[in-house]
Design a protein around this motif. Structure first.
Motif, PDB file in Angstrom:
ATOM      1  N   VAL A  94       0.842  -1.199   0.000  1.00 50.20           N
ATOM      2  CA  VAL A  94       0.000   0.000   0.000  1.00 50.20           C
ATOM      3  C   VAL A  94       0.881   1.254   0.000  1.00 50.20           C
ATOM      4  O   VAL A  94       0.660   2.178  -0.790  1.00 50.20           O
ATOM      5  N   ILE A  95       1.878   1.267   0.880  1.00 53.95           N
ATOM      6  CA  ILE A  95       2.766   2.438   0.969  1.00 53.95           C
ATOM      7  C   ILE A  95       3.492   2.664  -0.350  1.00 53.95           C
ATOM      8  O   ILE A  95       3.579   3.802  -0.838  1.00 53.95           O
ATOM      9  N   LEU A  96       4.007   1.608  -0.954  1.00 58.12           N
ATOM     10  CA  LEU A  96       4.693   1.742  -2.243  1.00 58.12           C
ATOM     11  C   LEU A  96       3.760   2.301  -3.314  1.00 58.12           C
ATOM     12  O   LEU A  96       4.145   3.183  -4.089  1.00 58.12           O
ATOM     13  N   GLY A 101       1.940   7.397  -6.433  1.00 56.69           N
ATOM     14  CA  GLY A 101       0.844   8.237  -6.890  1.00 56.69           C
ATOM     15  C   GLY A 101      -0.339   7.481  -7.454  1.00 56.69           C
ATOM     16  O   GLY A 101      -1.220   8.080  -8.072  1.00 56.69           O
ATOM     17  N   PHE A 102      -0.375   6.174  -7.253  1.00 54.24           N
ATOM     18  CA  PHE A 102      -1.497   5.405  -7.759  1.00 54.24           C
ATOM     19  C   PHE A 102      -2.762   5.771  -6.986  1.00 54.24           C
ATOM     20  O   PHE A 102      -2.706   6.037  -5.791  1.00 54.24           O
ATOM     21  N   PRO A 126      -5.301  -1.030 -14.695  1.00 61.02           N
ATOM     22  CA  PRO A 126      -4.480   0.089 -14.232  1.00 61.02           C
ATOM     23  C   PRO A 126      -4.121  -0.098 -12.755  1.00 61.02           C
ATOM     24  O   PRO A 126      -4.872  -0.700 -12.004  1.00 61.02           O
ATOM     25  N   PRO A 127      -2.961   0.401 -12.332  1.00 57.90           N
ATOM     26  CA  PRO A 127      -2.549   0.207 -10.947  1.00 57.90           C
ATOM     27  C   PRO A 127      -3.394   1.013  -9.960  1.00 57.90           C
ATOM     28  O   PRO A 127      -3.892   2.090 -10.272  1.00 57.90           O
ATOM     29  N   SER A 128      -3.551   0.446  -8.759  1.00 55.25           N
ATOM     30  CA  SER A 128      -4.210   1.112  -7.648  1.00 55.25           C
ATOM     31  C   SER A 128      -3.772   0.396  -6.380  1.00 55.25           C
ATOM     32  O   SER A 128      -3.161  -0.657  -6.444  1.00 55.25           O
ATOM     33  N   TRP A 129      -4.105   0.961  -5.226  1.00 54.98           N
ATOM     34  CA  TRP A 129      -3.750   0.299  -3.972  1.00 54.98           C
ATOM     35  C   TRP A 129      -4.965  -0.311  -3.280  1.00 54.98           C
ATOM     36  O   TRP A 129      -4.895  -0.770  -2.156  1.00 54.98           O
TER      37      TRP A 129
END
Length: 166
Positions: A94-96, A101-102, A126-129
Motif C-alpha cells: 500500500v505504501i509503495l 501516486g497510484f 491500471p494500478p491502484s492500492w
C-alpha cells in the motif's frame, strides 16, 4: 503475562456457527490467494525485486511471508502470526503504491479507451492500492478474530496452551 492471556490474544473466541463459517471462508480464500501470490515471487525473486525497485532481501521476506502465511492459514495454524506477516507485506505494498501516486481505486478497464493503457507488464488493469488495502483489512480481521472454530488453532493449539495453566 499468563498462559490464559496469551491463549486469548493468540486464539480469540469466535464460537458462533456463522462467525466460524465466515472465518473459515475468509481464511481459505486468503490462503489460496497468498499461496498463489507468494510462490511465483519466490521463483522469480530477483526479477520481482528489480521490477519493484526494492532490495531483494525485503522482497524475499515479503514473498515468503505470503507463501508460508498462506500455507499456515489453510488449516488455521498460528492464524494471527501468519496474518500479521501478510498484513505487514501488504501494508508495505500500500505504501509503495501510494508513494507512486497510484489512486485508491483505478478506473475500470472497460471505461478506458482501447489502447490507452499498457502497464509495465503490458495491457492489464491500471494500478491502484485498493486490492493491497483489502488484504490488509482481511488480515487484520483474522488477527482480531482468530482462525475460527474450524482451525488447528482452536482445536489443538489453544487447548494445549490452556492446559499449561492447569
Amino acid at each position: 503475562m499468563d498462559y490464559t492471556t496469551i491463549a486469548t490474544l493468540l486464539f480469540p473466541d469466535s464460537s458462533s456457527t456463522i462467525a466460524a463459517s465466515g472465518l473459515l471462508v475468509l481464511r481459505l480464500t486468503m490462503s489460496i490467494a497468498f499461496i498463489r501470490h507468494g510462490w511465483p515471487k519466490i521463483r522469480n525473486l530477483s526479477t520481482w525485486a528489480k521490477a519493484m525497485n526494492t532490495p531483494t532481501i525485503l522482497c524475499g521476506l515479503s514473498a515468503y511471508s505470503m507463501w508460508l502465511g498462506g500455507i499456515a492459514l489453510l488449516p488455521g495454524f498460528l492464524t494471527g502470526p501468519a496474518s500479521l506477516a501478510i498484513l505487514v507485506s501488504m501494508a508495505y505494498a500500500v505504501i509503495l503504491e501510494i508513494s507512486k501516486g497510484f489512486p485508491f481505486i483505478a478506473p475500470d478497464p472497460f471505461q478506458i479507451p482501447q489502447g490507452d493503457y499498457a502497464g509495465p507488464m503490458g495491457v492489464g488493469d491500471p494500478p491502484s492500492w485498493e486490492k493491497a488495502l483489502l488484504y490488509v483489512v482481511m488480515a487484520a480481521i483474522l488477527i482480531c478474530c482468530g482462525g475460527g472454530a474450524l482451525s488447528l488453532d482452536n482445536e489443538i493449539l489453544k487447548p494445549i496452551l490452556l492446559g499449561l495453566v492447569s
